[in-house]
Design an enzyme around this catalytic site. Sequence first.
Site, PDB file in Angstrom:
ATOM      1  N   LYS A 202       5.560  -9.214   2.606  1.00 19.88           N
ATOM      2  CA  LYS A 202       6.365  -7.999   2.613  1.00 19.88           C
ATOM      3  C   LYS A 202       7.715  -8.282   3.254  1.00 19.88           C
ATOM      4  O   LYS A 202       7.798  -8.678   4.413  1.00 19.88           O
ATOM      5  CB  LYS A 202       5.637  -6.897   3.378  1.00 19.88           C
ATOM      6  CG  LYS A 202       6.460  -5.633   3.504  1.00 19.88           C
ATOM      7  CD  LYS A 202       5.637  -4.480   3.994  1.00 19.88           C
ATOM      8  CE  LYS A 202       6.516  -3.248   4.127  1.00 19.88           C
ATOM      9  NZ  LYS A 202       5.750  -2.099   4.560  1.00 19.88           N
ATOM     10  N   ARG A 212      11.066   6.130   2.930  1.00 19.06           N
ATOM     11  CA  ARG A 212      11.148   6.649   4.307  1.00 19.06           C
ATOM     12  C   ARG A 212      11.601   8.101   4.296  1.00 19.06           C
ATOM     13  O   ARG A 212      11.200   8.892   5.154  1.00 19.06           O
ATOM     14  CB  ARG A 212      12.086   5.764   5.134  1.00 19.06           C
ATOM     15  CG  ARG A 212      11.483   4.379   5.317  1.00 19.06           C
ATOM     16  CD  ARG A 212      12.394   3.411   6.048  1.00 19.06           C
ATOM     17  NE  ARG A 212      11.824   2.079   6.018  1.00 19.06           N
ATOM     18  CZ  ARG A 212      12.523   0.967   6.199  1.00 19.06           C
ATOM     19  NH1 ARG A 212      13.818   1.030   6.437  1.00 19.06           N
ATOM     20  NH2 ARG A 212      11.921  -0.216   6.148  1.00 19.06           N
ATOM     21  N   LYS A 226      13.381  -3.327  10.753  1.00 17.75           N
ATOM     22  CA  LYS A 226      12.041  -3.905  10.887  1.00 17.75           C
ATOM     23  C   LYS A 226      12.073  -5.432  10.838  1.00 17.75           C
ATOM     24  O   LYS A 226      11.108  -6.075  10.456  1.00 17.75           O
ATOM     25  CB  LYS A 226      11.135  -3.329   9.796  1.00 17.75           C
ATOM     26  CG  LYS A 226      11.031  -1.804   9.857  1.00 17.75           C
ATOM     27  CD  LYS A 226       9.921  -1.228   8.971  1.00 17.75           C
ATOM     28  CE  LYS A 226       9.808   0.283   9.140  1.00 17.75           C
ATOM     29  NZ  LYS A 226       8.718   0.890   8.364  1.00 17.75           N
ATOM     30  N   GLU A 242       2.630 -16.594   4.721  1.00 21.26           N
ATOM     31  CA  GLU A 242       2.045 -15.331   5.204  1.00 21.26           C
ATOM     32  C   GLU A 242       0.865 -14.905   4.332  1.00 21.26           C
ATOM     33  O   GLU A 242      -0.153 -14.449   4.837  1.00 21.26           O
ATOM     34  CB  GLU A 242       3.107 -14.222   5.209  1.00 21.26           C
ATOM     35  CG  GLU A 242       4.167 -14.371   6.288  1.00 21.26           C
ATOM     36  CD  GLU A 242       3.656 -14.019   7.681  1.00 21.26           C
ATOM     37  OE1 GLU A 242       2.542 -13.507   7.798  1.00 21.26           O
ATOM     38  OE2 GLU A 242       4.378 -14.282   8.650  1.00 21.26           O
ATOM     39  N   LYS A 257       6.094  -7.576  -2.060  1.00 22.21           N
ATOM     40  CA  LYS A 257       6.788  -6.298  -2.015  1.00 22.21           C
ATOM     41  C   LYS A 257       8.165  -6.479  -1.426  1.00 22.21           C
ATOM     42  O   LYS A 257       8.262  -7.108  -0.371  1.00 22.21           O
ATOM     43  CB  LYS A 257       5.965  -5.355  -1.135  1.00 22.21           C
ATOM     44  CG  LYS A 257       6.512  -3.991  -0.961  1.00 22.21           C
ATOM     45  CD  LYS A 257       5.620  -3.227  -0.051  1.00 22.21           C
ATOM     46  CE  LYS A 257       6.316  -1.951   0.267  1.00 22.21           C
ATOM     47  NZ  LYS A 257       5.782  -1.303   1.405  1.00 22.21           N
ATOM     48  N   SER A 283      10.120   2.195  -3.880  1.00 28.05           N
ATOM     49  CA  SER A 283      10.858   3.439  -4.108  1.00 28.05           C
ATOM     50  C   SER A 283      12.312   3.217  -4.556  1.00 28.05           C
ATOM     51  O   SER A 283      12.793   3.904  -5.458  1.00 28.05           O
ATOM     52  CB  SER A 283      10.823   4.275  -2.832  1.00 28.05           C
ATOM     53  OG  SER A 283      11.301   3.525  -1.727  1.00 28.05           O
ATOM     54  N   TYR A 322       5.788   3.793  -9.135  1.00 29.31           N
ATOM     55  CA  TYR A 322       5.903   5.252  -9.237  1.00 29.31           C
ATOM     56  C   TYR A 322       6.005   5.689 -10.698  1.00 29.31           C
ATOM     57  O   TYR A 322       5.945   6.879 -10.984  1.00 29.31           O
ATOM     58  CB  TYR A 322       7.104   5.748  -8.423  1.00 29.31           C
ATOM     59  CG  TYR A 322       6.951   5.404  -6.951  1.00 29.31           C
ATOM     60  CD1 TYR A 322       6.182   6.208  -6.119  1.00 29.31           C
ATOM     61  CD2 TYR A 322       7.522   4.242  -6.420  1.00 29.31           C
ATOM     62  CE1 TYR A 322       6.002   5.885  -4.786  1.00 29.31           C
ATOM     63  CE2 TYR A 322       7.347   3.903  -5.090  1.00 29.31           C
ATOM     64  CZ  TYR A 322       6.582   4.726  -4.280  1.00 29.31           C
ATOM     65  OH  TYR A 322       6.391   4.386  -2.958  1.00 29.31           O
TER      66      TYR A 322
HETATM   67  C1  PBG Z   1       4.954   1.423   5.484  1.00 34.77           C
HETATM   68  C2  PBG Z   1       5.322   1.228   4.077  1.00 34.77           C
HETATM   69  C3  PBG Z   1       6.612   1.175   3.516  1.00 34.77           C
HETATM   70  C4  PBG Z   1       6.425   1.104   2.140  1.00 34.77           C
HETATM   71  C5  PBG Z   1       5.051   1.092   1.907  1.00 34.77           C
HETATM   72  N1  PBG Z   1       4.399   1.154   3.112  1.00 34.77           N
HETATM   73  C6  PBG Z   1       7.957   1.270   4.111  1.00 34.77           C
HETATM   74  C7  PBG Z   1       8.402   0.341   5.147  1.00 34.77           C
HETATM   75  O1  PBG Z   1       7.791  -0.691   5.397  1.00 34.77           O
HETATM   76  O2  PBG Z   1       9.405   0.676   5.754  1.00 34.77           O
HETATM   77  C8  PBG Z   1       7.531   1.099   1.118  1.00 34.77           C
HETATM   78  C9  PBG Z   1       7.151   1.581  -0.244  1.00 34.77           C
HETATM   79  C10 PBG Z   1       8.289   1.998  -1.087  1.00 34.77           C
HETATM   80  O3  PBG Z   1       9.475   1.838  -0.734  1.00 34.77           O
HETATM   81  O4  PBG Z   1       8.010   2.514  -2.164  1.00 34.77           O
HETATM   82  N2  PBG Z   1       4.943   0.341   6.277  1.00 34.77           N
END
Ligand code: PBG
Length: 333
Positions: A202, A212, A226, A242, A257, A283, A322
Amino acid sequence: MYFNTRGFPYHRGRRTRANNSFRELVAETQLSVDDLVMPYFIRENNDNPIIKTMNGIKRFSEDELIIELEKISNSGIKAVAIFPKIADEKKSEYAEESYNNNNLACRVLKRINKNFPKLITICDIALDAYTLSGHDGLINSKNEIDNDLTIEVLTKMSLNFARNGCKVIAPSDMMDGRVKIIREKLEDKNHKDVCILSYSSKFCSNFYSPFRDALGSKKNFGNSNKKTYQIDYRNRNEALKESLEDINEGADIVMVKPAGYYLDIIRDLKNHCIIPVAAYQVSGEYSIIKNASDKKIIDYKDTVLESLYCIKRSGADLIFSYFSAEVAEWINK
Ligand code: PBG
C-alpha cells in the site's frame, strides 16, 4: 519471450485484428463479475449521504444498503468491502469504537449475514475511521504513530468483526507485523476460517483523498501525512518485500493499492507469489475517470472498461473498484 518471425508479409499483425470475431478469439484477458469487489460507504441514519468528491457514489444507511445488496447479488457480485463513516462524537484518541460489538460496521455485518449469508464481507482494519487524528494508528507521547500499541487495537478490532461474521479481515494500516499477530489471535479464538486479505503493498498516495472525504477523516487529518507507514511510491522492491512478508505472516490474499499507476507492482507480485493478488482502484482513480467523462473529455464506459482490463492484464486476480456494481450490469447484458 522469443518470437520467430520472418516479418512482413509472412507476418501481418492486422490479420487477427481484422474484425470483432477475430479480436474476441485472440483476446488474452477476460474480465468477469467474479473478479470484482464493490466497496460501500455506510453511514448513521441521520448523516449526510452525499460525498462531494465522488460523484455517483454515496454513503448508504443500513436499510439502503440491504436494498442495494439485493440488487448486486442478483448481478453476480460475490464480495463487498464495507467502510463505515462513524459519527464524529464516537471518534477518539484511542479508537475504542473500533472494537465496540455494536458499532456501525458490526450492525451492518449482522444484517448482511442474516439476509445474504453467502455474500463475502471484507472489513478494513485500520484506525482512520475511528481516531480523532484521522491516522491509521495511535499516536504516542513522542507524537509518533506507535506500531505495537496500534496492533493491540487492530487485533481487538479484527476479533470484533470476526465475531460478528466478517469473512475477510483486511488490514490496511501498514503497521509492521500486524498480519502475524492478527492471524495468531484469530486462531486462538477459533476463527479458523476467517481470511486475511492484507493491503500489503500500500503506497502513500494522493489518490486516496476522496476516500478520506467519504469517511469524514479528511478534516481531522489536516496537513499531516502517512509517510511513516505507507510505502514511498518510488519503491518497487520494498513493495514486493512487504507483500512477501505478509504472506509469510499468514495472509491469504495480498493487495496492491492504488492500482492504475502501479501496474508494474501488480505484475511483480503476480510473478513472485502463488497466492491471489488483489488490486484496489482507489477513490481518486474513480473520480478522475468519472469527472473527465462527465465533462465529455473521455467516454465513460469505454474508459472504465479499459482501466479494469488493464489492471486485470497486469496480473490482478481480483479488483476492488467503485465501478464494480455498474460494470457487473454491463457484463451481464
Ligand atoms: C484506510 C484506507 C484508505 C483507503 C482504504 N483504506 C485510505 C488511507 O489509507 O488513507 C483508500 C481507498 C480509496 O481511496 O478508495 N487506511
